[in-house]
Write a protein that holds these residues in place. Structure first.
Motif, PDB file in Angstrom:
ATOM      1  N   GLY A  22      26.777  47.295  34.419  1.00 59.04           N
ATOM      2  CA  GLY A  22      26.412  45.924  35.445  1.00 59.04           C
ATOM      3  C   GLY A  22      25.503  45.010  34.332  1.00 59.04           C
ATOM      4  O   GLY A  22      26.025  44.745  32.913  1.00 59.04           O
ATOM      5  N   THR A  23      24.859  44.482  34.760  1.00 58.74           N
ATOM      6  CA  THR A  23      23.666  43.635  34.178  1.00 58.74           C
ATOM      7  C   THR A  23      23.010  43.215  34.585  1.00 58.74           C
ATOM      8  O   THR A  23      22.330  43.758  36.713  1.00 58.74           O
ATOM      9  N   VAL A  24      21.544  43.352  33.642  1.00 56.85           N
ATOM     10  CA  VAL A  24      19.883  42.911  34.428  1.00 56.85           C
ATOM     11  C   VAL A  24      19.840  41.745  34.031  1.00 56.85           C
ATOM     12  O   VAL A  24      20.054  41.017  33.229  1.00 56.85           O
ATOM     13  N   ARG A  25      18.772  41.317  35.006  1.00 59.21           N
ATOM     14  CA  ARG A  25      18.360  39.851  34.806  1.00 59.21           C
ATOM     15  C   ARG A  25      16.758  40.070  35.109  1.00 59.21           C
ATOM     16  O   ARG A  25      16.371  40.490  35.699  1.00 59.21           O
TER      17      ARG A  25
ATOM     18  N   THR B 118      19.216  36.963  30.673  1.00 57.27           N
ATOM     19  CA  THR B 118      20.457  38.136  31.476  1.00 57.27           C
ATOM     20  C   THR B 118      20.618  38.503  30.226  1.00 57.27           C
ATOM     21  O   THR B 118      21.128  38.195  29.360  1.00 57.27           O
ATOM     22  N   TYR B 119      21.103  40.314  31.130  1.00 54.98           N
ATOM     23  CA  TYR B 119      21.942  41.256  29.592  1.00 54.98           C
ATOM     24  C   TYR B 119      22.663  41.655  30.451  1.00 54.98           C
ATOM     25  O   TYR B 119      22.790  42.383  31.397  1.00 54.98           O
ATOM     26  N   ALA B 120      23.849  41.713  29.612  1.00 55.63           N
ATOM     27  CA  ALA B 120      24.509  43.047  30.520  1.00 55.63           C
ATOM     28  C   ALA B 120      24.071  44.330  29.803  1.00 55.63           C
ATOM     29  O   ALA B 120      23.495  44.489  28.530  1.00 55.63           O
ATOM     30  N   THR B 121      24.213  45.603  30.658  1.00 56.07           N
ATOM     31  CA  THR B 121      23.911  46.615  30.239  1.00 56.07           C
ATOM     32  C   THR B 121      24.403  46.561  28.692  1.00 56.07           C
ATOM     33  O   THR B 121      25.266  47.149  28.635  1.00 56.07           O
ATOM     34  N   PRO B 122      22.947  47.178  28.018  1.00 61.07           N
ATOM     35  CA  PRO B 122      23.412  47.517  26.672  1.00 61.07           C
ATOM     36  C   PRO B 122      23.511  49.377  26.269  1.00 61.07           C
ATOM     37  O   PRO B 122      23.372  50.156  27.331  1.00 61.07           O
ATOM     38  N   THR B 123      23.894  49.276  25.377  1.00 65.42           N
ATOM     39  CA  THR B 123      24.375  50.797  24.641  1.00 65.42           C
ATOM     40  C   THR B 123      23.193  50.999  23.595  1.00 65.42           C
ATOM     41  O   THR B 123      22.689  51.901  23.747  1.00 65.42           O
ATOM     42  N   ALA B 124      22.504  49.978  22.898  1.00 65.62           N
ATOM     43  CA  ALA B 124      21.434  49.673  22.178  1.00 65.62           C
ATOM     44  C   ALA B 124      20.499  49.365  22.779  1.00 65.62           C
ATOM     45  O   ALA B 124      20.957  48.505  23.784  1.00 65.62           O
ATOM     46  N   ALA B 125      18.823  49.462  23.084  1.00 61.30           N
ATOM     47  CA  ALA B 125      17.688  48.267  23.847  1.00 61.30           C
ATOM     48  C   ALA B 125      17.672  46.997  23.784  1.00 61.30           C
ATOM     49  O   ALA B 125      18.015  46.543  22.502  1.00 61.30           O
ATOM     50  N   LYS B 126      17.808  46.283  24.667  1.00 63.88           N
ATOM     51  CA  LYS B 126      17.448  45.499  24.297  1.00 63.88           C
ATOM     52  C   LYS B 126      16.330  44.687  24.890  1.00 63.88           C
ATOM     53  O   LYS B 126      16.035  45.076  26.582  1.00 63.88           O
ATOM     54  N   THR B 127      15.182  44.049  24.248  1.00 66.60           N
ATOM     55  CA  THR B 127      14.247  43.908  25.115  1.00 66.60           C
ATOM     56  C   THR B 127      14.170  42.072  25.343  1.00 66.60           C
ATOM     57  O   THR B 127      13.948  40.824  23.708  1.00 66.60           O
ATOM     58  N   PHE B 128      13.063  41.672  26.455  1.00 65.30           N
ATOM     59  CA  PHE B 128      13.168  40.235  26.346  1.00 65.30           C
ATOM     60  C   PHE B 128      12.019  40.021  26.476  1.00 65.30           C
ATOM     61  O   PHE B 128      10.346  41.134  26.705  1.00 65.30           O
ATOM     62  N   ARG B 129      10.966  38.911  25.379  1.00 61.88           N
ATOM     63  CA  ARG B 129       9.946  39.028  25.730  1.00 61.88           C
ATOM     64  C   ARG B 129       9.789  37.411  26.357  1.00 61.88           C
ATOM     65  O   ARG B 129      10.153  36.149  25.729  1.00 61.88           O
ATOM     66  N   GLY B 130       8.543  36.908  26.926  1.00 59.93           N
ATOM     67  CA  GLY B 130       8.617  35.796  27.260  1.00 59.93           C
ATOM     68  C   GLY B 130       7.916  36.297  27.565  1.00 59.93           C
ATOM     69  O   GLY B 130       6.200  37.066  28.293  1.00 59.93           O
ATOM     70  N   PRO B 131       7.196  34.663  29.369  1.00 53.62           N
ATOM     71  CA  PRO B 131       5.440  34.277  30.119  1.00 53.62           C
ATOM     72  C   PRO B 131       5.751  35.193  30.855  1.00 53.62           C
ATOM     73  O   PRO B 131       6.737  35.875  31.650  1.00 53.62           O
TER      74      PRO B 131
ATOM     75  N   GLY C 171       3.825  34.979  33.902  1.00 52.89           N
ATOM     76  CA  GLY C 171       3.695  34.104  35.255  1.00 52.89           C
ATOM     77  C   GLY C 171       2.336  35.578  36.338  1.00 52.89           C
ATOM     78  O   GLY C 171       1.285  36.271  35.551  1.00 52.89           O
ATOM     79  N   THR C 172       2.735  34.640  37.427  1.00 53.09           N
ATOM     80  CA  THR C 172       2.343  35.972  38.366  1.00 53.09           C
ATOM     81  C   THR C 172       3.243  36.658  38.489  1.00 53.09           C
ATOM     82  O   THR C 172       2.314  38.115  38.861  1.00 53.09           O
ATOM     83  N   GLY C 173       4.038  37.112  38.370  1.00 51.27           N
ATOM     84  CA  GLY C 173       4.723  38.312  38.554  1.00 51.27           C
ATOM     85  C   GLY C 173       6.329  37.859  37.760  1.00 51.27           C
ATOM     86  O   GLY C 173       6.820  36.777  37.457  1.00 51.27           O
ATOM     87  N   ILE C 174       7.042  39.175  37.496  1.00 51.07           N
ATOM     88  CA  ILE C 174       8.500  38.822  37.029  1.00 51.07           C
ATOM     89  C   ILE C 174       9.238  39.733  37.803  1.00 51.07           C
ATOM     90  O   ILE C 174       8.844  40.766  38.703  1.00 51.07           O
ATOM     91  N   VAL C 175      10.342  40.043  38.048  1.00 54.51           N
ATOM     92  CA  VAL C 175      10.714  40.680  38.842  1.00 54.51           C
ATOM     93  C   VAL C 175      12.519  41.080  37.907  1.00 54.51           C
ATOM     94  O   VAL C 175      13.381  40.279  37.210  1.00 54.51           O
ATOM     95  N   VAL C 176      12.440  42.337  37.891  1.00 52.79           N
ATOM     96  CA  VAL C 176      13.635  42.893  37.309  1.00 52.79           C
ATOM     97  C   VAL C 176      14.808  43.398  38.192  1.00 52.79           C
ATOM     98  O   VAL C 176      14.419  43.746  39.410  1.00 52.79           O
ATOM     99  N   ALA C 177      15.949  43.020  38.447  1.00 56.47           N
ATOM    100  CA  ALA C 177      17.343  43.442  38.829  1.00 56.47           C
ATOM    101  C   ALA C 177      18.536  43.743  38.626  1.00 56.47           C
ATOM    102  O   ALA C 177      18.417  42.912  37.299  1.00 56.47           O
ATOM    103  N   LEU C 178      18.685  44.941  38.495  1.00 61.01           N
ATOM    104  CA  LEU C 178      20.153  45.264  38.650  1.00 61.01           C
ATOM    105  C   LEU C 178      21.268  45.461  38.977  1.00 61.01           C
ATOM    106  O   LEU C 178      21.164  45.112  40.147  1.00 61.01           O
ATOM    107  N   SER C 179      22.544  44.266  38.434  1.00 56.57           N
ATOM    108  CA  SER C 179      23.942  43.717  39.433  1.00 56.57           C
ATOM    109  C   SER C 179      24.708  44.632  39.429  1.00 56.57           C
ATOM    110  O   SER C 179      24.824  44.578  37.968  1.00 56.57           O
ATOM    111  N   GLY C 180      25.514  45.135  39.909  1.00 57.27           N
ATOM    112  CA  GLY C 180      27.208  44.828  39.637  1.00 57.27           C
ATOM    113  C   GLY C 180      27.064  46.543  38.675  1.00 57.27           C
ATOM    114  O   GLY C 180      28.199  46.709  38.455  1.00 57.27           O
ATOM    115  N   ASN C 181      26.649  47.757  38.498  1.00 52.56           N
ATOM    116  CA  ASN C 181      26.578  48.398  38.040  1.00 52.56           C
ATOM    117  C   ASN C 181      27.005  49.556  38.545  1.00 52.56           C
ATOM    118  O   ASN C 181      26.470  50.013  40.027  1.00 52.56           O
ATOM    119  N   THR C 182      28.028  50.502  37.588  1.00 51.00           N
ATOM    120  CA  THR C 182      29.491  51.465  38.663  1.00 51.00           C
ATOM    121  C   THR C 182      29.051  52.582  37.940  1.00 51.00           C
ATOM    122  O   THR C 182      29.777  53.466  38.341  1.00 51.00           O
TER     123      THR C 182
END
Length: 121
Positions: free
Chosen positions: A65-68, A84-97, A99-110
């Motif tokens: 799937g894809t994580v956004r 946006t990250y394709a689900t990884p075989t190795a860990a990936k890290t987003f670093r950023g602002p 804000g008041t909230g973040i949303v992590v979404a997984l889609s298309g994973n089978t």
């Protein structure tokens, strides 16, 4: 001269009083997913924090799937895509602002499952 020393002491005390809350602030670790297999969006409240680090990884199998990562504005404003990250075989890290909230979404994973954790700083 005594007045000048008194002013200096006052300024030092004032600066310490202003700096202590920032020095005492601790990171907040939020488990987003422990092994997510299906499409999902998870909101993480981050008000009061400056930055967010969201780490995603393949928990089991080979996720396809894809994580956004989105920024969630107050007052119901639309989400803003940060990464946006394709689900990884190795860990990936987003670093950023944070804000008041973040949303992590997984889609298309089978296949496989995905883990995610957010560290708010």
């Amino acid at each position: 001269m005594k007045k000048l020393i008194g002013v200096k002491k006052f300024l030092v005390i004032l600066l310490l009083a202003l700096a202590l809350p920032a020095l005492a602030a601790t990171d907040k670790v939020v488990t987003v997913w422990t092994g997510q297999a299906t499409n999902v969006s998870t909101a993480v409240a981050s008000d009061g924090y400056q930055t967010a680090q969201v780490t995603i990884w393949a928990k089991s199998g080979s996720p396809d799937g894809t994580v956004r990562v989105y920024s969630q504005a107050p007052s119901g404003a639309p989400l803003v895509l940060l990464a946006t990250y394709a689900t990884p075989t190795a860990a990936k890290t987003f670093r950023g602002p944070a804000g008041t909230g973040i949303v992590v979404a997984l889609s298309g994973n089978t296949t496989g499952t995905v883990g995610a954790v957010a560290v708010l700083k």
